[in-house]
Design a protein around this motif. Structure first.
Motif, short mmCIF file in Angstrom:
data_model
loop_
_atom_site.label_atom_id
_atom_site.label_comp_id
_atom_site.label_asym_id
_atom_site.label_seq_id
_atom_site.Cartn_x
_atom_site.Cartn_y
_atom_site.Cartn_z
N SER A 103 -42.41 -33.34 13.60
CA SER A 103 -42.55 -34.29 13.84
C SER A 103 -43.75 -34.98 14.94
CB SER A 103 -41.39 -34.65 14.59
OG SER A 103 -41.10 -33.60 15.89
N ALA A 104 -44.25 -34.87 15.16
CA ALA A 104 -45.53 -34.53 16.83
C ALA A 104 -46.20 -35.08 16.02
CB ALA A 104 -45.88 -33.44 17.34
N ALA A 116 -50.05 -42.12 13.36
CA ALA A 116 -50.48 -41.91 14.48
C ALA A 116 -49.71 -42.58 15.85
CB ALA A 116 -51.70 -42.99 14.59
N GLY A 117 -49.45 -41.07 16.32
CA GLY A 117 -48.74 -41.43 17.59
C GLY A 117 -49.70 -40.17 19.02
N ALA A 118 -48.97 -39.90 19.97
CA ALA A 118 -48.86 -38.71 20.83
C ALA A 118 -47.66 -38.23 20.88
CB ALA A 118 -49.93 -40.03 21.49
N ALA A 119 -46.58 -38.13 19.79
CA ALA A 119 -45.98 -37.47 20.23
C ALA A 119 -45.62 -35.55 20.47
CB ALA A 119 -44.58 -37.93 19.41
N ASP A 120 -45.55 -35.26 21.27
CA ASP A 120 -45.21 -33.95 21.49
C ASP A 120 -44.12 -33.72 20.67
OD1 ASP A 120 -47.70 -33.10 22.81
OD2 ASP A 120 -46.57 -33.01 24.32
N GLU A 141 -57.63 -33.94 10.59
CA GLU A 141 -57.78 -35.68 9.35
C GLU A 141 -57.55 -36.25 10.14
OE1 GLU A 141 -56.45 -34.93 4.96
OE2 GLU A 141 -54.64 -34.23 6.36
N LEU A 142 -59.02 -37.16 10.41
CA LEU A 142 -58.70 -38.13 11.15
C LEU A 142 -58.26 -39.41 10.32
CD1 LEU A 142 -61.40 -36.45 12.28
CD2 LEU A 142 -62.31 -38.69 13.32
N GLY A 143 -57.64 -39.39 8.98
CA GLY A 143 -57.95 -40.66 8.15
C GLY A 143 -56.04 -40.90 8.28
N ASN A 144 -55.83 -39.22 8.76
CA ASN A 144 -54.36 -39.09 8.49
C ASN A 144 -53.63 -38.79 9.13
OD1 ASN A 144 -53.60 -39.62 5.55
ND2 ASN A 144 -54.34 -37.70 4.68
N ASN A 145 -54.37 -37.73 10.71
CA ASN A 145 -53.69 -38.38 11.90
C ASN A 145 -52.89 -37.04 11.75
OD1 ASN A 145 -55.06 -40.40 13.24
ND2 ASN A 145 -53.46 -41.36 11.59
N THR A 146 -53.26 -35.62 10.78
CA THR A 146 -52.18 -34.15 10.83
C THR A 146 -53.72 -33.29 10.75
OG1 THR A 146 -52.92 -34.44 8.42
CG2 THR A 146 -51.28 -35.66 9.36
N ILE A 147 -53.00 -32.12 11.30
CA ILE A 147 -53.49 -30.74 10.89
C ILE A 147 -53.13 -30.49 9.95
CG2 ILE A 147 -54.68 -29.23 12.17
CD1 ILE A 147 -54.98 -31.68 13.58
#
Length: 362
Positions: free
Chosen positions: A329-330, A320-324, A296-302
């Motif tokens: 929590s990613a 939105a973020g880049a946390a592993d 999901e590009l809008g929700n920034n999720t899978i």
């Protein structure tokens, strides 16, 4: 979660057993359960075209992924106009095809040019098929290492007919059926097109060309910016109808289009398929058990649509973020292409983070 209470008698017996075990040399430690975890496979987050290993490499809005029969990961590196290759055993990244300059030139791997590779997928023979979005064409990299054009004339339009005179308008994703026929989410034309292998003809498979959210037979159904496309084990086609915020199902045996998941309202609500909400669904892929995964590009999720029709968030927080880290929590930033390997690890083209991420049990 509801609290669970145990009777004192059970606790007393349990303590006695622990004490007994302690006297005999201690309690065997319990193995920690594996947790679904997100990590960065490749890319340092900076937009660029840099080969190397793992996090020492750079991508520029990588849009899609495909895994070859030999287990290598191929990346449609959208703004770099190239196909990259990642050796999953070593994390070494190389440029597989394209010069990096935008263009529309067939030929060898090192001399061919592309313009905005939106999607990559393999056919049964091992040829790599590409949706060359800004060239409005479908390209192929053959197993012999040659780049050819399968369909499309390089300019935007909406024309059916012989493959090389047919016209597309910013084609998004594509899938191949058991007979080798190619289905294309023709995003700008609001339709699903079909390239019939045996005849070399392009036809409109579903949609009227007018924006809408109408179910029904293939010819009268409407879509709005269809982008992601997938195919299940029965040959049914699923479409991420991006601007409608729903997942559609095209049942091949009946020739009908239905809304498979989503209400049409923008949101991030889990639950039953038709009560759940999405926000600009992108790529689609199935796992080996028939569960459908949606970026999901809008929700920034899978998101995951299980075989029982329940929608859940597989990874990402919605921010939105880049946390592993643990999948719950990613964070991602406009994740797009998805691909499973033979071990069930899911790879994600984390487009605006310029990274390739991996979701695995660790």
């Amino acid at each position: 979660m509801k609290a669970i209470y145990y009777p004192m008698a059970i606790l007393t017996v349990g303590l006695a057993l622990l004490s007994s075990c302690s006297k005999k040399g201690g309690v065997t430690p319990v193995k920690k359960a594996k947790v679904l975890t997100v990590s960065t496979l490749a890319g340092n987050g900076t937009a660029g075209l840099l080969n190397g290993t793992g996090a020492a490499t750079e991508f520029n809005q990588a849009s899609d992924l495909a895994i070859s029969s030999s287990g290598d990961l191929y990346v449609g590196d959208w703004l770099n106009n190239v196909v990259r290759k990642i050796n999953l055993s070593s994390s070494v990244v190389t440029t597989f095809a394209g010069t990096g300059a935008p263009g529309f030139l067939n030929g060898t791997l090192s001399t061919s040019t592309f313009n905005g590779i939106a999607h990559v997928t393999f056919d049964k023979s091992g040829n790599l098929l590409l949706a060359d979005e800004q060239n409005n064409s479908i390209r192929e990299i053959t197993t012999a290492g040659n780049v050819i054009t399968i369909a499309g004339r390089g300019t935007p339009g909406y024309v059916d007919g012989a493959a090389l005179t047919a016209a597309f308008n910013t084609p998004g994703n594509l899938v191949v059926d058991a007979n080798g026929n190619i289905y294309v989410a023709d995003t700008g034309n609001q339709v699903i097109r079909k390239i019939t292998l045996s005849t070399g003809m392009v036809s409109t498979y579903a949609g009227t060309g007018v924006r809408g959210l109408t179910d029904g037979n293939l010819a009268s159904a409407t879509f709005s910016s269809p982008y992601g496309i997938g195919i299940d084990a029965s040959g049914n086609i699923f479409v991420a109808d991006a601007a409608n915020n729903v997942i559609r199902k095209l049942t091949v045996s009946t020739g009908t289009v239905t809304t498979f998941a989503g209400t049409g309202q923008q949101g991030l609500a889990n639950g039953t398929a038709l009560s759940s909400t999405f926000f600009h669904p992108g790529a689609l892929t199935f796992d080996s058990n028939g569960n459908l995964f949606v970026s999901e590009l809008g929700n920034n999720t899978i998101r995951k649509i299980a075989t029982d029709g329940i929608v859940s968030t597989y990874a990402g927080t919605g921010t939105a973020g880049a946390a592993d880290g643990e999948a719950t929590s990613a964070t991602f930033q406009q994740p797009n292409g998805l691909a499973f390997d033979s071990s069930g690890n899911l790879y994600v083209a984390d487009q605006l983070n310029n990274k390739i991420r991996m979701i695995a049990l660790k």
